[in-house]
Design an enzyme around this catalytic site. Structure first.
Site, PDB file in Angstrom:
ATOM      1  N   ASN A 104      64.289  28.532  19.032  1.00 54.63           N
ATOM      2  CA  ASN A 104      62.841  28.871  19.459  1.00 54.63           C
ATOM      3  C   ASN A 104      61.969  29.487  18.178  1.00 54.63           C
ATOM      4  O   ASN A 104      62.509  29.844  17.324  1.00 54.63           O
ATOM      5  CB  ASN A 104      62.881  29.593  20.624  1.00 54.63           C
ATOM      6  CG  ASN A 104      61.762  29.160  21.765  1.00 54.63           C
ATOM      7  OD1 ASN A 104      60.571  29.266  21.033  1.00 54.63           O
ATOM      8  ND2 ASN A 104      62.124  29.068  22.630  1.00 54.63           N
ATOM      9  N   PRO A 137      60.557  24.684  25.581  1.00 55.93           N
ATOM     10  CA  PRO A 137      58.869  24.929  24.877  1.00 55.93           C
ATOM     11  C   PRO A 137      58.535  26.186  24.784  1.00 55.93           C
ATOM     12  O   PRO A 137      58.798  27.055  25.465  1.00 55.93           O
ATOM     13  CB  PRO A 137      58.042  24.228  26.111  1.00 55.93           C
ATOM     14  CG  PRO A 137      58.986  23.108  26.865  1.00 55.93           C
ATOM     15  CD  PRO A 137      60.543  23.791  26.662  1.00 55.93           C
ATOM     16  N   CYS A 138      57.901  26.740  23.638  1.00 51.31           N
ATOM     17  CA  CYS A 138      57.842  28.026  23.289  1.00 51.31           C
ATOM     18  C   CYS A 138      56.435  28.507  22.998  1.00 51.31           C
ATOM     19  O   CYS A 138      56.290  29.491  22.636  1.00 51.31           O
ATOM     20  CB  CYS A 138      58.379  28.007  21.799  1.00 51.31           C
ATOM     21  SG  CYS A 138      57.597  26.980  20.567  1.00 51.31           S
ATOM     22  N   GLN A 139      55.585  27.766  23.600  1.00 49.13           N
ATOM     23  CA  GLN A 139      54.158  28.251  23.447  1.00 49.13           C
ATOM     24  C   GLN A 139      53.937  29.688  24.022  1.00 49.13           C
ATOM     25  O   GLN A 139      52.923  30.472  23.453  1.00 49.13           O
ATOM     26  CB  GLN A 139      52.947  27.285  23.925  1.00 49.13           C
ATOM     27  CG  GLN A 139      52.892  25.987  22.998  1.00 49.13           C
ATOM     28  CD  GLN A 139      53.862  24.993  23.577  1.00 49.13           C
ATOM     29  OE1 GLN A 139      54.939  25.089  24.270  1.00 49.13           O
ATOM     30  NE2 GLN A 139      53.559  23.722  23.043  1.00 49.13           N
ATOM     31  N   PHE A 168      55.579  32.040  24.045  1.00 52.23           N
ATOM     32  CA  PHE A 168      56.272  33.149  23.323  1.00 52.23           C
ATOM     33  C   PHE A 168      55.734  33.071  21.957  1.00 52.23           C
ATOM     34  O   PHE A 168      55.947  34.109  21.099  1.00 52.23           O
ATOM     35  CB  PHE A 168      57.956  32.920  22.776  1.00 52.23           C
ATOM     36  CG  PHE A 168      58.707  32.426  24.176  1.00 52.23           C
ATOM     37  CD1 PHE A 168      58.556  33.169  25.018  1.00 52.23           C
ATOM     38  CD2 PHE A 168      59.267  31.283  24.132  1.00 52.23           C
ATOM     39  CE1 PHE A 168      59.349  32.963  26.555  1.00 52.23           C
ATOM     40  CE2 PHE A 168      59.831  30.923  25.611  1.00 52.23           C
ATOM     41  CZ  PHE A 168      59.929  31.663  26.690  1.00 52.23           C
TER      42      PHE A 168
END
Length: 419
Positions: A128, A89-91, A93
């Protein structure tokens, strides 16, 4: 080539690898809604089935839960897995978000690294957002953020860890449109091989784009447009029928008819599917909303995000809204359906239209509710969210083919050396 998909979502990476000829073994996804779509289509699907371990429950679980409850059994997979893929999960970044170093979702990449240490796959692919390789702002760090990886980008941290495990690491950003996806979706990839190699697998993937498009009978010089992807799903001149593929009633959808002329991208998306795809439900926009969409179309340049000046003039609170340009790829598909307006109709896109732009074939059925809101947004993963979070299957198929070719090349080199 056997693979495990971690942080699998609804299965974009898995689907591409399966289409490339790889065999799925397990997929780890903690959200029950996303996992059910993945299970329905790929794990226990009609076209594909995973070689699922008997000891692993076929249910949604987190990476942390997998490590805590099944570590001993996981060790039995060591050496038998060729590819491990995953998009943590990339929120935390994302350049579109607040880039919070303390975001607990950033820690999930570390759990991924723990899995790598246990399973030791031959190849690793991590996907990502572009911001994955951007350093966190000093001003946003807190006193507790003294870990070494906050002084560099998270991609730097992960790459160094993987090199420490003995992997050759290559990485960079690419545009999914270069692989036939009708969407300018820029993503950051880390691709690793256990073999010490001078070959840069990421560069090999990027240079494979034009050949892959030819392989798929797509134009290798021009990107696939939005119109190529969703023209057959327009409402104009279509009969509307009741939408019945979710528990909520009162919605319509088009009565799907295959056009007489099937362009190359549509042929790929139909993928020998017979009949209508699911997730065709049309939005029930209020009259005022339709009027607003018409004003937005008049005020915008198709394909470009509406300017702040125009948003203010129209009283819009959204930070970004784009009217599609029919001759170009779409901007990045997000989890919010009202980020994008159709190129010729005053409405948001259907879930199936977003799936087409993400390159999911028509036989792939999305399950569960369409949207969610309020506090449920943090817990649920409805169809639009599943689609927006996915890695486009066309891109992941290209990744699978590059890794298969690399494995064959390494095997040939090994056989020559032994002789």
């Amino acid at each position: 080539m056997r693979f495990i998909d971690v942080f699998a979502g609804c299965g974009g990476l898995s689907l591409g690898l399966l289409k490339a000829g790889c065999q799925g073994v397990a997929a780890i996804e903690k959200n029950p809604m996303a996992f059910e779509t993945l299970r329905h289509n790929l794990i226990d699907g009609q076209r594909y089935r995973f070689d699922w371990p008997a000891w692993l429950p076929k249910e949604a679980m987190s990476c942390e839960q997998l490590l805590n409850e099944h570590r001993e059994k996981l060790e039995s997979l060591s050496g038998s897995i060729d590819i491990m893929v995953g998009g943590p999960p990339c929120q935390g970044f994302s350049l579109a978000g607040r880039r919070n170093p303390s975001d607990p979702r950033n820690k999930m990449a570390e759990q991924y690294l723990q899995l790598v240490k246990i399973i030791r796959p031959k190849f690793i692919v991590i996907e990502n957002v572009s911001g994955f390789d951007s350093k966190f702002s000093e001003s946003k760090r807190t006193a507790s953020d003294e870990d070494a990886y906050f002084k560099q980008s998270y991609a730097d941290y992960i790459s160094k860890e993987l090199e420490g495990f003995g992997y050759s690491v290559s990485r960079g950003k690419l545009n999914c449109a270069d692989f036939g996806v009708p969407q300018n979706r820029h993503r950051y990839f880390i691709i690793c091989t256990k073999k010490t190699s001078d070959e840069n697998l990421f560069r090999k993937l990027v240079s494979y784009g034009a050949h892959f498009r030819k392989l798929k009978k797509l134009n290798s010089k021009v990107h696939v447009s939005v119109h190529d992807a969703i023209a057959d799903l327009e409402v104009a001149n279509k009969k509307l029928i009741e939408s019945v593929d979710s528990p909520v009633r009162g919605f319509s959808e088009i009565e799907y008819q295959l056009p007489d002329i099937i362009p190359p991208y549509l042929k790929l998306m139909r993928d020998d599917h017979v009949g209508a795809p699911n997730s065709l439900r049309l939005p029930n926009h209020k009259f005022d909303t339709i009027k607003q969409f018409i004003k937005i179309r008049q005020a915008s340049e198709p394909g470009k995000s509406l300017s702040k000046e125009s948003r203010d003039r129209l009283g819009l609170k959204k930070h970004a809204i784009t009217v599609l340009c029919k001759e170009l790829p779409a901007p990045t598909i997000t989890t919010l359906p009202d980020d994008i307006v159709h190129y010729s109709e005053p409405r948001i896109l259907t879930a199936r239209e977003t799936a087409r732009i993400q390159s999911f074939p028509d036989w792939f059925e999305f399950t569960g509710k369409y949207t969610t809101g309020g506090t449920a947004r943090k817990l649920e993963c409805p169809r639009y969210t599943q689609i927006g979070n996915a890695v486009p299957p066309l891109l992941s198929e290209a990744i699978g083919l590059v890794l298969l070719n690399q494995a064959l090349s390494e095997e040939t080199t090994l056989n020559v050396a032994e002789k």
